[in-house]
Structure formats: C-alpha cells, structure tokens
Scaffold this motif. Structure first.
Motif, mmCIF file in Angstrom:
data_model
loop_
_atom_site.group_PDB
_atom_site.id
_atom_site.type_symbol
_atom_site.label_atom_id
_atom_site.label_comp_id
_atom_site.label_asym_id
_atom_site.label_seq_id
_atom_site.Cartn_x
_atom_site.Cartn_y
_atom_site.Cartn_z
ATOM 1 N N LEU A 176 73.265 77.684 -8.447
ATOM 2 C CA LEU A 176 73.228 78.758 -7.458
ATOM 3 C C LEU A 176 71.836 79.368 -7.344
ATOM 4 O O LEU A 176 71.478 79.917 -6.293
ATOM 5 C CB LEU A 176 74.248 79.831 -7.821
ATOM 6 N N GLY A 177 71.062 79.273 -8.416
ATOM 7 C CA GLY A 177 69.698 79.799 -8.377
ATOM 8 C C GLY A 177 68.852 79.154 -7.298
ATOM 9 O O GLY A 177 68.011 79.821 -6.674
ATOM 10 N N GLU A 178 69.065 77.871 -7.061
ATOM 11 C CA GLU A 178 68.319 77.185 -6.002
ATOM 12 C C GLU A 178 68.646 77.799 -4.642
ATOM 13 O O GLU A 178 67.760 77.990 -3.802
ATOM 14 C CB GLU A 178 68.657 75.692 -6.001
ATOM 15 N N HIS A 179 69.898 78.126 -4.432
ATOM 16 C CA HIS A 179 70.321 78.734 -3.164
ATOM 17 C C HIS A 179 69.709 80.122 -2.983
ATOM 18 O O HIS A 179 69.180 80.451 -1.917
ATOM 19 C CB HIS A 179 71.850 78.851 -3.118
ATOM 20 N N VAL A 180 69.791 80.936 -4.027
ATOM 21 C CA VAL A 180 69.340 82.318 -3.884
ATOM 22 C C VAL A 180 67.818 82.389 -3.781
ATOM 23 O O VAL A 180 67.262 83.241 -3.087
ATOM 24 C CB VAL A 180 69.892 83.181 -5.043
ATOM 25 N N ARG A 181 67.121 81.486 -4.445
ATOM 26 C CA ARG A 181 65.658 81.449 -4.343
ATOM 27 C C ARG A 181 65.229 81.109 -2.918
ATOM 28 O O ARG A 181 64.313 81.743 -2.368
ATOM 29 C CB ARG A 181 65.087 80.421 -5.328
ATOM 30 N N THR A 182 65.903 80.145 -2.311
ATOM 31 C CA THR A 182 65.586 79.773 -0.931
ATOM 32 C C THR A 182 65.844 80.941 0.014
ATOM 33 O O THR A 182 65.052 81.217 0.919
ATOM 34 C CB THR A 182 66.422 78.551 -0.512
ATOM 35 N N ALA A 183 66.970 81.643 -0.185
ATOM 36 C CA ALA A 183 67.296 82.785 0.663
ATOM 37 C C ALA A 183 66.253 83.884 0.536
ATOM 38 O O ALA A 183 65.799 84.461 1.540
ATOM 39 C CB ALA A 183 68.679 83.323 0.308
#
Length: 255
Positions: A229-236
């Motif tokens: 999920l960290g990959e998702h939140v970093r992109t956001a």
C-alpha cells in the motif's frame, strides 16, 4: 508541430464527448483513426486521460485536467487538489484514506474517505495525531529539516502502545527509512487496533504541508501489505504535491 496540435485538439474534443471511443472521436474530428489513436496514446501516457473499462475501449479525462484548470483560475487549495486523488486511491485499495495537515508542531486530521468494508477505522475530523506514533505524523516529521526533528525529540516521546517507538535513536533511524522509501508505516504504534501507511505532501517551498494515508484495522493487514500500500500512497502524495506546485530537485534543475 502538427502532431502537437492534433493531440491538443483531441483533448479538447474528448472533454466535450467523454466517454468516447477512438472511432467516434476520429469521425467527429475528421481525422484518420491512426492519428486519433496516436494522440490518445500520448495523452494517456501523460496522465490526461484514462480508459473507462469494458469493451469497446472508451476514454475520459482524469483529474489532471481539473487540477490544471483550477490552477489557471486561482481556485486551487489543498482540499481541491487532494480529494480527487484521495478518491482514486480509495477506489484502488478500498481502505479508509485520510488527509492530515501540519499546523506548527501538530498534525491534524482534516479529511476522510471511508472504505466500503464493514470493519473500518473511524477517526473524528480535527483529531490531533501523534508526530512519532502515527503514519501521518512520521511522514511529515521525516520531511522536516533535522533541527525540527531534534526540537520534536526534545519534548519527549510518549509511549502509547507496546510497539510505540519511544527511543530517540530508534526514531531517527525510522525517519531515515521513511525518507529512503517515501512513506511511513504504523503497525499499532498509536492504537493497537489501527495500522496505517502515509506519505508527505510537499508544498511549493519544499516543506511538508500535509500527509495522505491509508488506514485499516490491524487485523486486516501485515507488514507486507503495508509495504504494498505504501507504493500507492507515495504516488498519491507525489501527485498532490506536484499539483500544488512542488518540483522535485531533478525537475527543477531540468526546467
């Protein structure tokens, strides 16, 4: 130059007709289908349009067009930028998404988009979050200069649960890991039943103005899922930062 003009014309026409397929778009513009297809490919790569799913393929605008339009009219603020990106994030992961802002030494929860799952984390808007035991707080603290971190450490580190990091050296190491990967993790460090992953939103001057997080019951995740999920939140968070006007050092040097 003609390719650029065709691409811009396709963007304008798509905005009027969305959702629209390449064939209908080409006929409406009296363009060869191959030309319209190339323009759509360029716009998709640049993040201006997206597929609606299903068959045949149809295209719509992304929130990028909305954000650019609001910048042009001077109507842009943090919530304007963040909420559409947060909504995309919530749909992608189906977990509760939070936005917290930095107010001096405090981190305050200001926006929440809830998961559709029956078991969820509900924190009241206006809630003050721990700077060292919440993912939002650690994301913002890691993005601050070293002297700000030391000021925070000097106040003492309250222990909330058995997993709270209350040793200054350990927290410094954890914040260094946040800087390296671009997101902060919280596995029951503030409340035993709450886990989260968050990334800092950076303002035009390079300082953290907010953080965006994915929050869920600790029973529904482990460290591997938090990292995913960290990959998702970093992109956001990077998308929100860019829309606010922040340029990464590499981008600033290139411009």
């Amino acid at each position: 130059m003609q390719n650029v003009l065709n691409t811009l014309r396709v963007l304008e026409e798509l905005a009027v007709r969305q959702p629209v397929g390449v064939g209908d778009l080409a006929r409406a513009m009296e363009l060869p289908k191959s030309t319209a297809q190339r323009a759509l490919g360029t716009l998709h790569t640049a993040g201006w349009i997206k597929q609606t799913g299903g068959a045949p393929t149809r295209w719509t605008l992304t929130t990028k067009a909305l954000l650019i339009g609001r910048q042009a009219t001077g109507e842009l603020d943090l919530r304007d930028v963040a909420v559409p990106v947060m909504e995309e994030l919530r749909r992608a992961v189906d977990e509760t998404v939070h936005l917290a802002v930095a107010e001096g030494e405090r981190v305050v929860l200001v926006e929440r988009l809830e998961t559709t799952q029956p078991v969820r984390i509900v924190l009241p808007l206006g809630q003050h979050l721990s700077g060292h035991a919440s993912a939002n707080g650690k994301a913002i603290l890691a993005a601050r200069p070293p002297e700000a971190v030391e000021r925070y450490l000097a106040q003492g580190l309250t222990r909330f649960t058995d997993t709270t990091i209350d040793d200054p050296a350990a927290l410094r190491a954890d914040l260094e890991a946040v800087r390296a990967c671009g997101y902060a993790l919280n596995q029951g460090e503030w409340r035993e039943d709450v886990s989260a992953v968050a990334a800092a939103v950076i303002g035009p001057d390079g300082s953290p103005v907010a953080s965006v997080s994915i929050n869920m019951p600790s029973s529904r995740c482990d460290r591997d899922r938090l990292v995913e999920l960290g990959e998702h939140v970093r992109t956001a968070a990077r998308s929100i930062s860019a829309a606010l006007g922040y340029q990464t050092p590499d981008a600033a040097r290139a411009s």
